[in-house]
Enzyme design. Structure first.
Site, PDB file in Angstrom:
ATOM      1  N   TRP A   8      -9.801   6.598  -9.048  1.00  0.00           N
ATOM      2  CA  TRP A   8     -11.053   6.776  -9.788  1.00  0.00           C
ATOM      3  C   TRP A   8     -10.938   6.221 -11.199  1.00  0.00           C
ATOM      4  CZ3 TRP A   8     -15.973   7.819  -8.710  1.00  0.00           C
ATOM      5  CH2 TRP A   8     -16.282   8.322  -7.450  1.00  0.00           C
ATOM      6  N   ASN A  21     -11.362   2.134   2.893  1.00  0.00           N
ATOM      7  CA  ASN A  21     -10.859   1.966   1.531  1.00  0.00           C
ATOM      8  C   ASN A  21     -11.718   1.016   0.699  1.00  0.00           C
ATOM      9  OD1 ASN A  21      -8.701   2.374  -0.529  1.00  0.00           O
ATOM     10  ND2 ASN A  21      -8.487   0.167  -0.285  1.00  0.00           N
ATOM     11  N   GLU A  34       0.833  -1.207   0.000  1.00  0.00           N
ATOM     12  CA  GLU A  34       0.000   0.000   0.000  1.00  0.00           C
ATOM     13  C   GLU A  34       0.866   1.256   0.000  1.00  0.00           C
ATOM     14  OE1 GLU A  34      -3.401   0.121  -0.263  1.00  0.00           O
ATOM     15  OE2 GLU A  34      -3.155  -2.020  -0.645  1.00  0.00           O
ATOM     16  N   TRP A  68     -21.722   9.253 -20.842  1.00  0.00           N
ATOM     17  CA  TRP A  68     -22.132   9.414 -19.448  1.00  0.00           C
ATOM     18  C   TRP A  68     -23.532  10.026 -19.395  1.00  0.00           C
ATOM     19  CZ3 TRP A  68     -18.896   6.770 -16.674  1.00  0.00           C
ATOM     20  CH2 TRP A  68     -17.525   6.754 -16.972  1.00  0.00           C
ATOM     21  N   TRP A  79     -16.876   9.747 -13.857  1.00  0.00           N
ATOM     22  CA  TRP A  79     -16.047   9.568 -12.672  1.00  0.00           C
ATOM     23  C   TRP A  79     -15.484  10.873 -12.146  1.00  0.00           C
ATOM     24  CZ3 TRP A  79     -10.951  11.129 -12.950  1.00  0.00           C
ATOM     25  CH2 TRP A  79     -10.390  11.279 -14.240  1.00  0.00           C
ATOM     26  N   TRP A 113       1.996   1.775  -3.411  1.00  0.00           N
ATOM     27  CA  TRP A 113       0.966   2.328  -4.291  1.00  0.00           C
ATOM     28  C   TRP A 113       1.037   3.850  -4.310  1.00  0.00           C
ATOM     29  CZ3 TRP A 113      -2.157   0.690  -8.011  1.00  0.00           C
ATOM     30  CH2 TRP A 113      -3.237   1.483  -8.395  1.00  0.00           C
TER      31      TRP A 113
END
Length: 452
Positions: free
Chosen positions: A373, A332, A263, A294, A350, A266
């Site tokens: 996202w 998360n 993590e 969209w 998004w 990341w």
């Protein structure tokens, strides 16, 4: 007296393991400076929840610096111009800062370096991501090979302690007042329920609480009803604890340590990606999504508003969105569920959700926010396929979210574990709780049709 050096604080609001502060202190007198820059970031200026955090973190940093003998100087304006002016005003020989990778900070660093001696130091991440290279010398755009290459350069150096004393220059520049910046919400004070201790001491306490739970982290971090996540994300984002400190404190054998270190890696990857693709916060990683259909119009706007307020009829989604508003943070696993619901069940761009998170998350981070996202939406260079549609009701049951829902959706608190994930399917109508905006099967079919 030796000419002073300026330390430019940004998202690195700590004294321990702070390479810029250490270098400036070794050179002589120090002028610590924080610039509230809403001009350089443009539409990415800090959101409301981040401002709440910054107010308290700066207050803590100022107190810590005061104990070491120097004040924190506060200024507003475009950061590079403010710092260049301060350099001339104080006769400072250099500006020291930790390197940051957001496009506005990268631009400010470049422009400042053209005006004054600027020394950038590593320390925001585990490693400078520009140094993590393929065998051919290129940069990575996919996390897994990036992580393998980064792991070969780890562990990071041992964190260094905070200086025991700092020397102030003979004359100090004027400072603005933190209270005059009006960073705290007032009418209404929507942050009244925020239960966080911002600042370096808060980060140290959070890390100390997390380490004993590390053995169960690999499993418990996915369970919203458990306190299994580290809850260090805002402290890491604002640099109140270094990534190296978090790494070494959590070092050990077992899946918990390995998962947590991944993590941390990341964070390095998302900074790497925005360094490569500075517009990633609004530009699709996959150009095919530039023409995606969209939903827009009144119905879509009503659905978006219901999502932001936690009124979708999907208990796990509503619990997450209410937790976000009440605390400035969201578990998360639930972040992924709520994001997927907006994009795929509601077919809403998004970027609309990304902006909501930017304003309401205390740990809103340009790299993490945009990469996560786009991963969920399927539009990113490293992402889940759009056709892989997360089933929020199934996720809720799979990850035992019943008690989480009871806490954040109190109107459902009386339901048993079997019914609480999907009261409508169980044939239960709860007064005051909405029906689903759209059924899962219908939403899935609509999303797959839109993707064709």
């Amino acid at each position: 007296m030796t000419a002073p050096s300026i330390v430019w604080f940004r998202q690195d609001l700590r004294l321990a393991d702070q390479a810029a502060l250490a270098a400036a202190a070794a050179a002589g007198p120090v002028i610590p400076v924080y610039v509230l820059d809403d001009e350089g970031p443009g539409k990415w200026a800090m959101g409301g929840a981040q401002r709440w955090w910054v107010h308290h973190s700066l207050s803590a940093l100022a107190a810590s610096l005061g104990k070491l003998g120097v004040p924190l100087i506060l200024r507003r304006g475009r950061a590079e111009q403010v710092l260049a002016d301060l350099t001339r005003e104080t006769g400072a020989v250099a500006v020291h800062a930790l390197r940051h990778y957001e496009p506005w900070w990268a631009a400010a660093q470049q422009r400042l370096a053209e005006q004054v001696p600027l020394h950038l130091h590593d320390g925001y991440l585990l490693e400078d991501p520009t140094c993590v290279r393929t065998a051919a010398g290129g940069r990575f755009r996919i996390f897994t090979p990036f992580w393998r290459a980064l792991a070969q350069r780890l562990p990071p150096p041992e964190p260094q302690p905070a200086p025991k004393r700092l020397v102030a220059p003979a004359a100090l520049p004027a400072s603005e007042s933190l209270a005059d910046w009006n960073l705290l919400p007032q009418h209404p004070d929507w942050a009244a329920g925020f239960d966080w201790m911002a600042g370096e001491a808060g980060a140290t306490a959070a890390l100390a609480r997390f380490v004993p739970a590390l053995a169960a982290y690999d499993t418990d971090r996915n369970l919203p009803s458990q306190e299994g996540s580290s809850r260090l994300s805002p402290h890491l984002h604002f640099g109140e604890v270094s990534a190296a400190t978090a790494w070494h404190a959590s070092a050990g054998e077992g899946p918990g340590a390995s998962s947590y270190h991944r993590e941390l890696g990341w964070r390095d990857f998302t900074s790497n990606l925005i360094d490569l693709l500075p517009d990633y916060g609004h530009a699709h990683g996959r150009p095919a999504f530039d023409t995606f259909a969209w939903r827009e119009g009144e119905a879509a706007e009503r659905d978006l508003a219901a999502w932001t307020k936690g009124r979708t009829g999907y208990p796990i989604v509503d619990a997450g969105m209410r937790q976000l508003w009440a605390t400035g943070w969201m578990h998360n696993r639930v972040r992924m569920i709520t994001a997927s619901f907006l994009v795929k069940h509601l077919l809403i761009d998004w970027r609309r959700g990304e902006r909501w998170f930017w304003d309401t998350l205390i740990d809103a981070d340009y790299g993490n926010n945009s990469v996560n996202w786009q991963w969920v939406a399927g539009s990113g260079v490293d992402s889940s396929p759009f056709g892989r549609i997360m089933a929020p009701l199934g996720q809720s049951a799979k990850f035992a979210a019943a008690d989480y829902i009871r806490r954040w959706v109190p109107e459902l608190a009386g339901l048993d574990d079997d019914a609480i994930h999907d009261p409508e399917e169980a044939g239960i109508t709860v007064p005051g709780y909405p029906l689903k905006l759209i059924g899962h099967r219908e939403a899935r079919a609509r999303a797959l049709a839109a993707a064709r």
